[in-house]
Motif scaffolding. Structure first.
Motif, PDB file in Angstrom:
ATOM      1  N   PHE A 272      24.947  -6.970  17.123  1.00 37.54           N
ATOM      2  CA  PHE A 272      25.884  -6.912  18.247  1.00 37.54           C
ATOM      3  C   PHE A 272      25.226  -6.369  19.516  1.00 37.54           C
ATOM      4  N   THR A 273      24.027  -6.856  19.799  1.00 43.21           N
ATOM      5  CA  THR A 273      23.314  -6.419  21.004  1.00 43.21           C
ATOM      6  C   THR A 273      23.139  -7.555  22.000  1.00 43.21           C
ATOM      7  N   TRP A 274      23.947  -8.615  21.862  1.00 44.78           N
ATOM      8  CA  TRP A 274      23.776  -9.744  22.773  1.00 44.78           C
ATOM      9  C   TRP A 274      24.395  -9.454  24.136  1.00 44.78           C
ATOM     10  N   GLY A 275      23.919 -10.175  25.143  1.00 43.14           N
ATOM     11  CA  GLY A 275      24.453 -10.063  26.493  1.00 43.14           C
ATOM     12  C   GLY A 275      24.246 -11.364  27.247  1.00 43.14           C
ATOM     13  N   PRO A 276      24.760 -11.479  28.476  1.00 42.87           N
ATOM     14  CA  PRO A 276      24.720 -12.742  29.211  1.00 42.87           C
ATOM     15  C   PRO A 276      23.319 -13.272  29.451  1.00 42.87           C
ATOM     16  N   ALA A 277      22.388 -12.389  29.801  1.00 42.74           N
ATOM     17  CA  ALA A 277      21.046 -12.865  30.138  1.00 42.74           C
ATOM     18  C   ALA A 277      20.363 -13.496  28.941  1.00 42.74           C
TER      19      ALA A 277
ATOM     20  N   ASN B 164      27.349  -1.112  17.068  1.00 48.26           N
ATOM     21  CA  ASN B 164      27.989  -0.795  18.344  1.00 48.26           C
ATOM     22  C   ASN B 164      28.822  -1.982  18.816  1.00 48.26           C
ATOM     23  N   ALA B 165      29.753  -2.421  17.971  1.00 54.67           N
ATOM     24  CA  ALA B 165      30.614  -3.551  18.300  1.00 54.67           C
ATOM     25  C   ALA B 165      31.804  -3.062  19.116  1.00 54.67           C
ATOM     26  N   GLU B 166      32.159  -3.846  20.140  1.00 58.02           N
ATOM     27  CA  GLU B 166      33.296  -3.534  20.995  1.00 58.02           C
ATOM     28  C   GLU B 166      34.238  -4.728  21.033  1.00 58.02           C
ATOM     29  N   ASP B 167      35.442  -4.482  21.518  1.00 53.14           N
ATOM     30  CA  ASP B 167      36.477  -5.511  21.465  1.00 53.14           C
ATOM     31  C   ASP B 167      36.052  -6.815  22.126  1.00 53.14           C
ATOM     32  N   HIS B 168      35.278  -6.738  23.204  1.00 54.88           N
ATOM     33  CA  HIS B 168      34.920  -7.965  23.924  1.00 54.88           C
ATOM     34  C   HIS B 168      33.963  -8.857  23.136  1.00 54.88           C
ATOM     35  N   HIS B 169      33.382  -8.343  22.056  1.00 55.03           N
ATOM     36  CA  HIS B 169      32.436  -9.142  21.268  1.00 55.03           C
ATOM     37  C   HIS B 169      33.106 -10.247  20.457  1.00 55.03           C
TER      38      HIS B 169
ATOM     39  N   PRO C 142      26.719 -17.956  29.630  1.00 54.68           N
ATOM     40  CA  PRO C 142      25.323 -17.735  30.037  1.00 54.68           C
ATOM     41  C   PRO C 142      25.225 -17.297  31.503  1.00 54.68           C
ATOM     42  N   GLN C 143      24.371 -16.324  31.764  1.00 51.72           N
ATOM     43  CA  GLN C 143      24.276 -15.756  33.105  1.00 51.72           C
ATOM     44  C   GLN C 143      23.904 -16.805  34.144  1.00 51.72           C
ATOM     45  N   GLU C 144      23.084 -17.772  33.778  1.00 52.51           N
ATOM     46  CA  GLU C 144      22.698 -18.802  34.738  1.00 52.51           C
ATOM     47  C   GLU C 144      23.927 -19.601  35.189  1.00 52.51           C
ATOM     48  N   VAL C 145      24.893 -19.766  34.304  1.00 49.62           N
ATOM     49  CA  VAL C 145      26.119 -20.483  34.662  1.00 49.62           C
ATOM     50  C   VAL C 145      26.928 -19.653  35.656  1.00 49.62           C
ATOM     51  N   ILE C 146      27.028 -18.365  35.390  1.00 52.38           N
ATOM     52  CA  ILE C 146      27.756 -17.484  36.299  1.00 52.38           C
ATOM     53  C   ILE C 146      27.092 -17.468  37.675  1.00 52.38           C
ATOM     54  N   THR C 147      25.759 -17.382  37.685  1.00 50.27           N
ATOM     55  CA  THR C 147      25.027 -17.341  38.956  1.00 50.27           C
ATOM     56  C   THR C 147      25.197 -18.634  39.738  1.00 50.27           C
ATOM     57  N   GLU C 148      25.056 -19.751  39.057  1.00 44.28           N
ATOM     58  CA  GLU C 148      25.186 -21.046  39.733  1.00 44.28           C
ATOM     59  C   GLU C 148      26.608 -21.266  40.238  1.00 44.28           C
TER      60      GLU C 148
ATOM     61  N   GLY D 296      34.048  -7.739  29.579  1.00 42.83           N
ATOM     62  CA  GLY D 296      33.095  -6.870  28.889  1.00 42.83           C
ATOM     63  C   GLY D 296      31.645  -7.186  29.182  1.00 42.83           C
ATOM     64  N   TYR D 297      31.372  -8.317  29.839  1.00 36.53           N
ATOM     65  CA  TYR D 297      29.992  -8.730  30.084  1.00 36.53           C
ATOM     66  C   TYR D 297      29.604  -8.659  31.544  1.00 36.53           C
ATOM     67  N   THR D 298      30.510  -8.225  32.406  1.00 38.18           N
ATOM     68  CA  THR D 298      30.156  -8.096  33.821  1.00 38.18           C
ATOM     69  C   THR D 298      29.300  -6.872  34.026  1.00 38.18           C
ATOM     70  N   GLN D 299      28.382  -7.001  34.981  1.00 39.82           N
ATOM     71  CA  GLN D 299      27.467  -5.886  35.243  1.00 39.82           C
ATOM     72  C   GLN D 299      28.010  -4.969  36.326  1.00 39.82           C
TER      73      GLN D 299
END
Length: 489
Positions: A96-101, A459-464, A470-476, A486-489
């Protein structure tokens, strides 16, 4: 279907004159520019069939396919973050250590492009005036709608509603569209399936030429999963009972389900062939593996031991449960020595397919996706959620359980209350469907996914319960595409 999928996708796209724009921005908006018209391509029924290759392509057990056994794909990513499966290969899934990047270039999310392709072909095939029977034309369109809904469900399962291209008039637009509402997204899938079902053949069990095609049975299974996902219990019960009237049945022997292809329990499987071999066994067998102790399973080269069932879950199978015989806790190595897996390895070996021999890494077993056992247990769950553990719900669950136990050995569920019956069904689904990609979704539906991960010290949280866009999608998207909570910086 095997013949159909042996065609090269590259040749298919070239024959259509279609370009899927590939570059740093193509994950966000799959742009389809095409000069395909009824006059320039659809000249014969074979053209319709060839056009479907690109939409069927993701349903593959090859490396980039949704049902390849690599943890990046759909089949086992749905297992490795749960109590049922573990992989050391992609520790972010298991821990449970994944993130957008880390999800840039996600090859499941990337299938949103196939939704756009399906949209284009549904429009072109539906409006073609080629000399083809109306029934056959309608069937091809129905297959495309079923495939579109199937992929949209997979995307919903992992990310929630996304922003697929569903309007053929805007496929070439540069405008970035926002994510759909969940209500509209779900309704689109159900509409596609309801429109498709009347024009599909019932099923293709025993029809090797067409095995792997979309059918009424497949479309109804996608509907069943959608309704279970949304906890639409009455609708799930209804579509499940439609499936129960289609002539499917349980195999008498659990092992035979995975060793006998096209049997009447399999509603849909990804066919293994030269273009789409099955790598599952190589990925789970330990290095040095040569055979099971009884010699029924042999492999000349051993495997990579990329997955295992943790001993804690393995011990949830009673010794008199026949399904335990498809999981190895010992084996013979290349020297003929018996290896005690509990002493030497971190988990049991979930072979699932118990009749094979060869050197790998690829094998020729079809990969089951939908089984009749899932229908029975899902309808039992839907009834329990509405009315408690009725005699009907208990009977449906027992049909599945009775296959794996001698009558005197099967633990009784009589007298269970609604909550205990719910918990028992969840555990039963884990034992019945291990390695079939259902565990994550089942745990989330039961509200147990995060709790059980936390119980394992993670370290699992509700948003998981959803993966990050994918961050590239958010950026584009530059503010158009909303990230999952839960994934916003």
């Amino acid at each position: 279907m095997k013949r159909l999928k042996n065609n090269l996708l590259l040749g298919f796209l070239a024959s259509l004159g279609m370009v899927l724009i590939v570059g740093c921005s193509d994950m966000l908006e799959p742009k389809v520019y095409t000069e395909l018209t009824p006059d320039t391509f659809f000249q014969s029924p074979a053209d319709f069939e060839n056009a479907l290759v690109g939409i069927y392509d993701p349903f593959s057990s090859d490396w980039a396919g949704l049902y390849n056994a690599d943890p990046k794909n759909y089949l086992l990513r749905g297992e490795v973050s749960t109590d049922l499966f573990y992989t050391p290969w992609y520790i972010n899934y298991s821990e449970f250590t994944w993130g957008p990047a880390g999800f840039n270039g996600d090859q499941i999310y990337d299938k949103i492009r196939t939704v756009a392709l399906a949209t284009d072909l549904i429009d072109k095939m539906g409006n073609s005036d080629v000399d083809i029977s109306q029934d056959l034309q309608a069937r091809y369109v129905a297959e495309a709608k079923t495939l579109r809904a199937f992929i949209m469900y997979i995307l919903l399962d992992y990310w929630g509603p996304v922003n697929p291209k569903l309007d053929p008039e805007t496929l070439s637009d540069d405008e970035i569209i926002p994510r759909m509402s969940e209500e509209a997204y779900v309704q689109q899938m159900l509409t596609d399936l309801d429109e498709a079902i009347p024009n599909l053949d019932d099923k293709y069990n025993g029809d090797a030429e067409n095995w792997g095609r979309m059918s009424k049975g497949v479309a109804r299974m996608v509907k069943l999963r959608i309704h279970m996902h949304q906890k639409n219990w009455a609708e799930a019960e209804s579509v499940g009972k439609e499936l129960m009237n289609m002539g499917y049945s349980l195999m008498d022997d659990y092992e035979a389900v995975f060793n006998v292809e096209q049997n009447q329990e399999i509603i849909y499987a990804v066919p293994a062939n030269g273009q789409s071999p099955n790598y599952y066994l190589t990925e789970i067998l330990p290095p040095g593996f040569r055979s099971s102790v009884d010699g029924s399973i042999t492999d000349g080269d051993g495997g990579w031991y990329g997955y295992w069932i943790p001993w804690e879950f393995y011990d949830k199978f009673s010794d008199n449960d026949a399904r335990k015989e498809t999981i190895l806790d010992e084996y013979k190595d290349s020297g003929g020595n018996t290896i005690d897996a509990r002493a030497e390895h971190q988990g049991a070996i979930p072979v699932k397919f118990t009749e094979f021999e060869g050197n790998g890494p690829d094998f020729s077993m079809d990969q089951p996706v939908f089984r009749y056992a899932e229908v029975l247990l899902s309808v039992a769950e839907a009834i329990n959620e509405q009315d408690g553990p009725t005699a009907e719900a208990l009977s449906l669950a027992n049909q599945v359980r009775e296959r794996s136990f001698d009558p005197a050995d099967m633990p009784s569920w009589s007298g269970l209350g609604q909550e205990a019956f719910r918990d028992s069904l969840l555990l039963e689904r884990g034992r019945e469907f291990y390695a079939e990609g259902l565990r994550r979704t089942d745990l989330i539906r039961h509200g147990e996914y995060i709790n059980r991960a936390q119980d394992r010290g993670l370290n699992a949280e509700d948003h998981h319960v959803l993966y990050p866009i994918p961050q590239e999608v958010i950026t584009e998207g530059d503010g158009t595409i909303e990230q999952n909570p839960g994934y916003t910086q």
